[in-house]
Scaffold this motif. Structure first.
Motif, PDB file in Angstrom:
ATOM      1  N   SER A 162       0.849  -1.190   0.000  1.00  0.00           N
ATOM      2  CA  SER A 162       0.000   0.000   0.000  1.00  0.00           C
ATOM      3  C   SER A 162       0.889   1.245   0.000  1.00  0.00           C
ATOM      4  CB  SER A 162      -0.889   0.004   1.247  1.00  0.00           C
ATOM      5  OG  SER A 162      -0.088   0.202   2.409  1.00  0.00           O
ATOM      6  N   PRO A 163       0.333   2.420  -0.301  1.00  0.00           N
ATOM      7  CA  PRO A 163       1.128   3.652  -0.201  1.00  0.00           C
ATOM      8  C   PRO A 163       1.728   3.831   1.193  1.00  0.00           C
ATOM      9  CG  PRO A 163      -0.864   4.077  -1.431  1.00  0.00           C
ATOM     10  CD  PRO A 163      -0.995   2.681  -0.901  1.00  0.00           C
ATOM     11  N   ARG A 164       0.985   3.442   2.220  1.00  0.00           N
ATOM     12  CA  ARG A 164       1.493   3.562   3.590  1.00  0.00           C
ATOM     13  C   ARG A 164       2.707   2.656   3.800  1.00  0.00           C
ATOM     14  NH1 ARG A 164       1.040   1.037   8.484  1.00  0.00           N
ATOM     15  NH2 ARG A 164       1.014   2.399  10.337  1.00  0.00           N
ATOM     16  N   ASP A 165       2.661   1.428   3.261  1.00  0.00           N
ATOM     17  CA  ASP A 165       3.807   0.518   3.359  1.00  0.00           C
ATOM     18  C   ASP A 165       5.031   1.121   2.679  1.00  0.00           C
ATOM     19  OD1 ASP A 165       2.273  -1.504   4.636  1.00  0.00           O
ATOM     20  OD2 ASP A 165       1.600  -2.276   2.703  1.00  0.00           O
ATOM     21  N   ALA A 166       4.826   1.659   1.484  1.00  0.00           N
ATOM     22  CA  ALA A 166       5.931   2.242   0.728  1.00  0.00           C
ATOM     23  C   ALA A 166       6.498   3.461   1.436  1.00  0.00           C
ATOM     24  CB  ALA A 166       5.469   2.613  -0.681  1.00  0.00           C
ATOM     25  N   ARG A 167       5.618   4.258   2.037  1.00  0.00           N
ATOM     26  CA  ARG A 167       6.048   5.448   2.772  1.00  0.00           C
ATOM     27  C   ARG A 167       6.929   5.060   3.959  1.00  0.00           C
ATOM     28  NH1 ARG A 167       1.038   7.582   2.542  1.00  0.00           N
ATOM     29  NH2 ARG A 167       0.572   7.054   4.698  1.00  0.00           N
ATOM     30  N   LEU A 168       6.497   4.028   4.672  1.00  0.00           N
ATOM     31  CA  LEU A 168       7.275   3.566   5.826  1.00  0.00           C
ATOM     32  C   LEU A 168       8.661   3.098   5.397  1.00  0.00           C
ATOM     33  CD1 LEU A 168       7.625   2.705   8.787  1.00  0.00           C
ATOM     34  CD2 LEU A 168       6.463   0.550   8.206  1.00  0.00           C
ATOM     35  N   ARG A 169       8.710   2.341   4.307  1.00  0.00           N
ATOM     36  CA  ARG A 169      10.010   1.851   3.847  1.00  0.00           C
ATOM     37  C   ARG A 169      10.891   3.000   3.372  1.00  0.00           C
ATOM     38  NH1 ARG A 169      12.255  -3.129   2.478  1.00  0.00           N
ATOM     39  NH2 ARG A 169      14.477  -2.720   2.121  1.00  0.00           N
ATOM     40  N   ALA A 170      10.290   3.980   2.695  1.00  0.00           N
ATOM     41  CA  ALA A 170      11.059   5.141   2.238  1.00  0.00           C
ATOM     42  C   ALA A 170      11.622   5.908   3.424  1.00  0.00           C
ATOM     43  CB  ALA A 170      10.179   6.050   1.381  1.00  0.00           C
ATOM     44  N   PHE A 171      10.820   6.061   4.462  1.00  0.00           N
ATOM     45  CA  PHE A 171      11.278   6.741   5.672  1.00  0.00           C
ATOM     46  C   PHE A 171      12.502   6.036   6.257  1.00  0.00           C
ATOM     47  CE2 PHE A 171      11.120   6.464  10.357  1.00  0.00           C
ATOM     48  CZ  PHE A 171      11.454   7.773  10.671  1.00  0.00           C
TER      49      PHE A 171
END
Length: 231
Positions: A162-171
């Motif tokens: 999900s976008p949230r998963d990708a955001r967490l990994r990017a962080f």
């Protein structure tokens, strides 16, 4: 061990998992194991008359009695990574029915299994960070890897994130890159990240804000810089 809110979520997630299975196979490919008296009735009150299989035995024993030889136990704390060979050759995958709104590290090891399965973790570039962990999303990763990506686990993970998963990994990637010392990140970092992480520029901006970092835009990208509506 689940709290009321977690139990409600568990029932929803099991129902959603059956929906994922139906996209690729049929109901009997979902086996609910280790079920105590009343659990199946509790699930059917939400799931209706789904023809899923069930057993009071531990998952690996129940799967073995149904003819499974190679059994994979999915565990985020496992030492070995789930491979394409595992995906193609496994007869059964065990997913712990655990909803941990309150984190419970090592909960998979308390499922009471008989030791008939091989523990594996699902990773993206060597890390479990950002890998979807909700039960139906884990089922979807397995199904995609088996039936869509020819055993490519990482591609299946990317398609399911999900976008949230990708955001967490990017962080996390930003924090690793900066090591807590840098406060500016070049936009080229996003382009490199985009090669293997399904993240939009909007979510990269949000991840940078989470990491308290400013993005350095080059002249070409400056004209396309997101405005303040990105929150």
């Amino acid at each position: 061990m689940h709290r009321d809110r977690e139990l409600r979520s568990l029932r929803v997630q099991v129902g959603a998992s059956l929906g994922v299975v139906r996209r690729y196979l049929w109901d009997r490919h979902l086996l609910l194991s280790g079920t105590r008296p009343g659990v199946i009735e509790w699930l059917r009150a939400f799931m209706g008359r789904g023809l899923f299989d069930y057993s009071s035995l531990p998952g690996d024993e129940a799967a073995s009695l149904r003819g499974a030889n190679k059994i994979i136990v999915l565990d985020p704390s496992a030492e070995s990574e789930l491979s394409g060979e595992d995906i193609i050759n496994a007869d059964a995958f065990i997913i712990g029915g655990i909803v941990d709104i309150v984190p419970r590290p090592g909960a998979t090891q308390r499922l009471g299994l008989r030791g008939l399965g091989e523990p594996r973790k699902i990773v993206l570039r060597g890390s479990t960070v950002g890998v979807p962990s909700r039960i139906p999303q884990v089922v979807e990763i397995i199904m995609r890897a088996r039936f869509e990506t020819c055993g490519d686990v990482e591609e299946a993970v990317r398609r399911t994130m999900s976008p949230r998963d990708a955001r967490l990994r990017a962080f996390v990637e930003l924090m690793r890159w900066s090591r807590g010392k840098k406060r500016k990140v070049p936009i080229s970092f996003y382009h490199e990240l985009k090669k293997w992480l399904p993240i939009s520029i909007r979510d990269f901006v949000r991840a940078a804000k989470m990491a308290k970092m400013d993005i350095v835009w080059d002249e070409e990208k400056a004209q396309q810089r997101p405005n303040s509506s990105y929150k």
